[in-house]
Scaffold this motif. Sequence first.
Motif, mmCIF file in Angstrom:
data_model
loop_
_atom_site.group_PDB
_atom_site.id
_atom_site.type_symbol
_atom_site.label_atom_id
_atom_site.label_comp_id
_atom_site.label_asym_id
_atom_site.label_seq_id
_atom_site.Cartn_x
_atom_site.Cartn_y
_atom_site.Cartn_z
ATOM 1 N N VAL A 148 42.917 47.993 48.415
ATOM 2 C CA VAL A 148 43.734 47.350 47.445
ATOM 3 C C VAL A 148 43.771 45.751 47.821
ATOM 4 O O VAL A 148 43.610 45.005 47.093
ATOM 5 C CB VAL A 148 44.689 47.959 47.082
ATOM 6 C CG1 VAL A 148 45.997 47.053 46.329
ATOM 7 C CG2 VAL A 148 44.575 49.238 46.401
ATOM 8 N N PHE A 261 44.554 48.625 38.951
ATOM 9 C CA PHE A 261 44.985 49.944 38.728
ATOM 10 C C PHE A 261 43.735 50.856 37.964
ATOM 11 O O PHE A 261 43.986 52.010 38.041
ATOM 12 C CB PHE A 261 46.057 50.026 37.707
ATOM 13 C CG PHE A 261 47.512 49.661 38.577
ATOM 14 C CD1 PHE A 261 48.379 50.986 38.915
ATOM 15 C CD2 PHE A 261 47.789 48.728 39.198
ATOM 16 C CE1 PHE A 261 49.447 50.892 39.747
ATOM 17 C CE2 PHE A 261 49.033 48.611 39.857
ATOM 18 C CZ PHE A 261 49.675 49.576 40.201
ATOM 19 N N PHE A 264 41.253 51.414 40.955
ATOM 20 C CA PHE A 264 41.944 52.510 42.210
ATOM 21 C C PHE A 264 42.706 53.530 41.616
ATOM 22 O O PHE A 264 43.102 54.260 42.323
ATOM 23 C CB PHE A 264 42.752 51.580 43.214
ATOM 24 C CG PHE A 264 41.747 50.482 44.014
ATOM 25 C CD1 PHE A 264 40.903 50.969 45.091
ATOM 26 C CD2 PHE A 264 41.839 49.229 43.393
ATOM 27 C CE1 PHE A 264 40.065 49.762 45.586
ATOM 28 C CE2 PHE A 264 41.175 48.426 44.310
ATOM 29 C CZ PHE A 264 40.127 48.809 45.344
ATOM 30 N N GLY A 265 42.978 53.655 40.067
ATOM 31 C CA GLY A 265 43.879 54.711 39.805
ATOM 32 C C GLY A 265 43.323 56.113 39.304
ATOM 33 O O GLY A 265 44.138 56.837 38.781
ATOM 34 N N LEU A 540 49.464 54.044 43.171
ATOM 35 C CA LEU A 540 48.166 54.300 43.102
ATOM 36 C C LEU A 540 47.642 55.841 44.081
ATOM 37 O O LEU A 540 47.159 56.433 43.403
ATOM 38 C CB LEU A 540 47.325 53.114 43.710
ATOM 39 C CG LEU A 540 47.008 51.872 42.838
ATOM 40 C CD1 LEU A 540 46.364 50.781 43.435
ATOM 41 C CD2 LEU A 540 46.213 52.239 41.521
#
Length: 587
Positions: A148, A261, A264-265, A540
């Motif tokens: 991130v 988001f 990486f969500g 996350l």
Amino acid sequence: MHRYRSHTCGELRASDVGTDVRLSGWLHNRRDLGGILFIDLRDHYGITQLVARPGTPAYEALDKVSKESTVRVDGKVVSRGTENVNPDLPTGEVEVEVGEVELLGAAAPLPFTINTEDGVNEERRLEHRFLDLRRERMHRNIMLRTAVISAIRHKMTALGFNEMATPILSATSPEGARDFVVPSRLHPGKFYALPQAPQQFKQLLMISGFDRYFQIAPCFRDEDARADRSPGEFYQLDVEMSFVEQEDVFQPIEKLMTELFTEFGGGREVTSPFPRIPFREAMLKYGSDKPDLRAKLELVDITDVFEASEFKAFAGKHVRALPVPAVQDQPRKFFDQLGDFAVTLGAKGLAWVRVGEDGQLSGPIAKFLTEENVKVLTERLGLEAGHAVFFGAGEFDEVSKIMGAVRVEAAKRAGHFEENVFRFCWIVDFPMYEKDEETGAIDFSHNPFSMPQGGLEALETQDPLDILGWQYDIVCNGVELSSGAIRNHDPEIMLKAFEIAGYDRDTVEEKFAGMLRAFRFGAPPHGGIAPGVDRIVMLLADEPNIRETIAFPLNGNAQDLMMGAPTELEEARLKELHLSVRKPQPK
């Protein structure tokens, strides 16, 4: 061949069958099946299964090695066969028949297991954090954090921002929390402060003409811990921009958050665009300035309905209603449990009614509602058969806190809550000032360095409690990720703003001499924001506690149990720093 490895433990595939390889890693698990040893060897990249046959030197060595010891093995890659493939491992089609073993580092008896997520207490985990970080979940969380931060740097640079560093040792700054201070050896009796945030420095960079700045900034605040706040230190994406208005700040940050988001969500939907919700509207509709918009219910202010009511529980109080549709099939337990939940928040109970198929209201307080009350509530709340209404009454702040939490809990229990989504919003138009209930004094309510909406004219002509600031928060799923503001860059507006809050001109000139001096040399209009990196990763990773996303956090008492901090200083060191220690007297 390399001294320790030819491949990593996550690298081997079916195409490597027949290859001589060397692996190094930790002995993750061991199974003895019919006299044959199966070893899971783990490193940063993954797990490879090893096989050791009875009667071989490898068998004798691996049978004695304790779990979590580090070993180097040499062997040949063989196929597991179709019936033995492990689909859960990228290396699951192969295994390594071990010919030679070297013990690189023996492990002492473990304080807790590494290869399972058993319920070990947090204190023990933090004391042995180096072991805790070997666990799959924690390793995954830290690598998520790394990815991130890397993505943030790439995306911010692509958006035209320049990464710059600001000082760690500086002067104290009124950020709203206690400073961590560092004694000066060269200047007896004086102290540096670790930055609560790079606020003044990033504004000075704008005044210096750099236009778009960002930094993954360490920040230090001596404040108590909570689930979404780590004591001591935290990291934020610190951002500042010149010649901007509020929406100019929103655009790149909204783009960044949407991309982060989404990337990486894990496939969870992301709100876009983010709604803009005024602070006062948020408090009325959601009972919070950090609303969880996954809950598809809203509060309604019905104070006026009961202003002259004879129902003593509501008369003369602020009253908020929460209509909940489609609860006709909910048992009485549903209502009782929500009432119990409200009590845990400090309420004396939770009044409610439900609407029957005939449109009539029933419930504990139905008999206290007049026909006119029922008529108005039905129209204003849009009540239909199958609805329930929950009521809270009391002081505004108290009702907001309790009913805001009840709103989310009721949504979860009644099926009006969205799962697996990220619901963002901007909270805007914060009041510039508030009144102290005990003293009646006017003070800043949010950020004293924000530009008031209306500028100097508003400060000179409006009731302070009516003045709004160019202040904003970004919220996701009920978690405040950041506060930000368009800054007050005009010395006269700043002096007037502080005067209203009870600060005389000389005090402001003394406390903020550096900033005011800079403002008097052509400061550009500027604004910024600082989303918390730890909180972003917490969301996350779907972790309930922020410490699960930090490699080496302090515990809830601001202690490092692994390194033993904080520590006492020896007398010689205290003397060198011109310090003496006064310990609190026992009570």
